[in-house]
Enzyme design. Sequence first.
Site, PDB file in Angstrom:
ATOM      1  N   GLY A 196       0.826  -1.200   0.000  1.00 26.06           N
ATOM      2  CA  GLY A 196       0.000   0.000   0.000  1.00 26.06           C
ATOM      3  C   GLY A 196       0.859   1.248   0.000  1.00 26.06           C
ATOM      4  O   GLY A 196       2.005   1.241  -0.452  1.00 26.06           O
ATOM      5  N   GLU A 239       5.707  -3.427   0.888  1.00 25.48           N
ATOM      6  CA  GLU A 239       5.785  -3.098  -0.539  1.00 25.48           C
ATOM      7  C   GLU A 239       4.970  -1.824  -0.738  1.00 25.48           C
ATOM      8  O   GLU A 239       3.742  -1.862  -0.740  1.00 25.48           O
ATOM      9  CB  GLU A 239       5.232  -4.258  -1.370  1.00 25.48           C
ATOM     10  CG  GLU A 239       5.958  -5.580  -1.164  1.00 25.48           C
ATOM     11  CD  GLU A 239       7.368  -5.588  -1.728  1.00 25.48           C
ATOM     12  OE1 GLU A 239       7.693  -4.698  -2.535  1.00 25.48           O
ATOM     13  OE2 GLU A 239       8.150  -6.490  -1.371  1.00 25.48           O
ATOM     14  N   CYS A 278       2.058   0.901  -8.558  1.00 24.28           N
ATOM     15  CA  CYS A 278       3.175   1.450  -7.772  1.00 24.28           C
ATOM     16  C   CYS A 278       4.433   1.647  -8.608  1.00 24.28           C
ATOM     17  O   CYS A 278       5.244   2.524  -8.334  1.00 24.28           O
ATOM     18  CB  CYS A 278       3.471   0.546  -6.571  1.00 24.28           C
ATOM     19  SG  CYS A 278       3.847  -1.165  -7.017  1.00 24.28           S
ATOM     20  N   LYS A 299       2.644   6.137   3.526  1.00 17.58           N
ATOM     21  CA  LYS A 299       2.108   6.734   4.751  1.00 17.58           C
ATOM     22  C   LYS A 299       1.565   5.651   5.682  1.00 17.58           C
ATOM     23  O   LYS A 299       1.899   5.612   6.878  1.00 17.58           O
ATOM     24  CB  LYS A 299       0.997   7.729   4.401  1.00 17.58           C
ATOM     25  CG  LYS A 299       0.341   8.373   5.622  1.00 17.58           C
ATOM     26  CD  LYS A 299      -0.793   9.308   5.220  1.00 17.58           C
ATOM     27  CE  LYS A 299      -1.487   9.887   6.449  1.00 17.58           C
ATOM     28  NZ  LYS A 299      -2.633  10.755   6.086  1.00 17.58           N
TER      29      LYS A 299
END
Length: 486
Positions: free
Chosen positions: A232, A254, A288, A235
């Site tokens: 995810g 990850e 990502c 943060k």
Amino acid sequence: MSSYFSDLAQQYIDGEWRPGTGSWDVIDFNPYNDEKLASITVATVEEVDLAYRAAARAQKEWAETNPYTRRAVFERALRLVEDREQEIADLIIAELGGTRVKAAFELHLAKEFLRESIHLALRPEGRILPSPVDGKENRVYRVPVGVVGVISPFNFPFLLSLKSVAPALALGNGVVLKPHQNTPIAGGTLIAKIFEDAGLPGGLLNVLVTDIAEIGDAFLEHPVPKVISFTGSDKVGRHVATVCARHFKRSVLELGGNSALVVLDDADIDYAVDAAVFSRFVHQGQVCMAANRVLVDRSVQEEFTEKFVAKVRSLKTGDPRDPQTVIGPMINSAQAAAISGTVEQAIAEGATALVHGGTTNNLVEPSVLTGVPAESPLLQQEVFGPVVFLIPFDGEEDAVRIVNGTPYGLSGAVHTGDIERGVAFAKRIDTGMFHVNDGTVHDEPIVPFGGEKHSGVGRLNGETTMEAFTTVKWISIQHGRSGFPF
């Protein structure tokens, strides 16, 4: 396919399908047309406890099961995915707005990772090490950690749940999986159903559809799991790492990226354009590893930009069920608004929109921006949508400086007519992964996957997955007699 949503809209705890006991429901929507797909009553803290306790109970016997017997479960799971491939693809298109190309891409990788899990079941090996003490034998055993907690994201939910769940199970662990609230079926209960049908013993895999608003940090803090695998944002990843460290748990993180695709002065421009368009716009840029930034040597900037802009303009935005669609919907309205806001902010800062895509509901058309000020915070952050920043540079030193000038270090690519020049360039970039003459979006079952800096901690795939979900235990044997000083 529609039956998947009605049949799998439950919790899966200790081998049983059951409703959650929370006071509210997760509503699963189709992000393209807002059709309600399912309603799932959330799991509570009590159900988190039940799931982890079930996994811990079942894991003891599973760890003692012959690994050849364990392996057969994953062989059957692979066959089930192959048999149900069309239904799963339709589910991915409906639940997360993936295009047909994206669904096929995700399923291809998911099957590859299941194949690797079949081999992983037999991979752990022990060692016998010498000792400076006469008569002593040192045995080092590789054993399961016990129970693994997995938290998966919404963008590639089927793949990214499987790539932790399947190896952890194959290596003898129990698992509790919490999928993202926007993809509870594809990322969660569908996987439970596949393993249930494949003959996985009840209790080993549990799936909890819930939210931090209901359970707080209970999923992370529970005493049973020894490893938390999280995919995810950085943060949330920072929070996961902090909680895990406080409770002496291992975390595999990850996280996000701000990858760059770099076009050097000797690149094949047409090929680099194709690679850059795919790297930025696959699954609406909700990846990502996506190329947020495309860096182009000033000597080829004009040719590249003209061809790149033309190709981006040709991308069709619309219904993900249409085979011609390249850009489907964002996962939800908040993400769509955020991407629109990013474009407007860049223009307000002085950027030029070479392509300025509009927004209709959750559909966000591609935007190509140039002239974003070098000091803009937009160039430092992950942009999770169909927006790309074109950045000119003057020579390799300038390119290296720009690529590395971000808190992230996940993926990237460089295009050049000289492969060894590309490798030398790649070695200077602070990333976990970098590709020469290719796109930025890659994942392979036996190659270490992960990032540096804010892009994560640890690696998955192949040997690194085994290290993530097992531990080592030293057992010594004194065949003679030790001497003691007192």
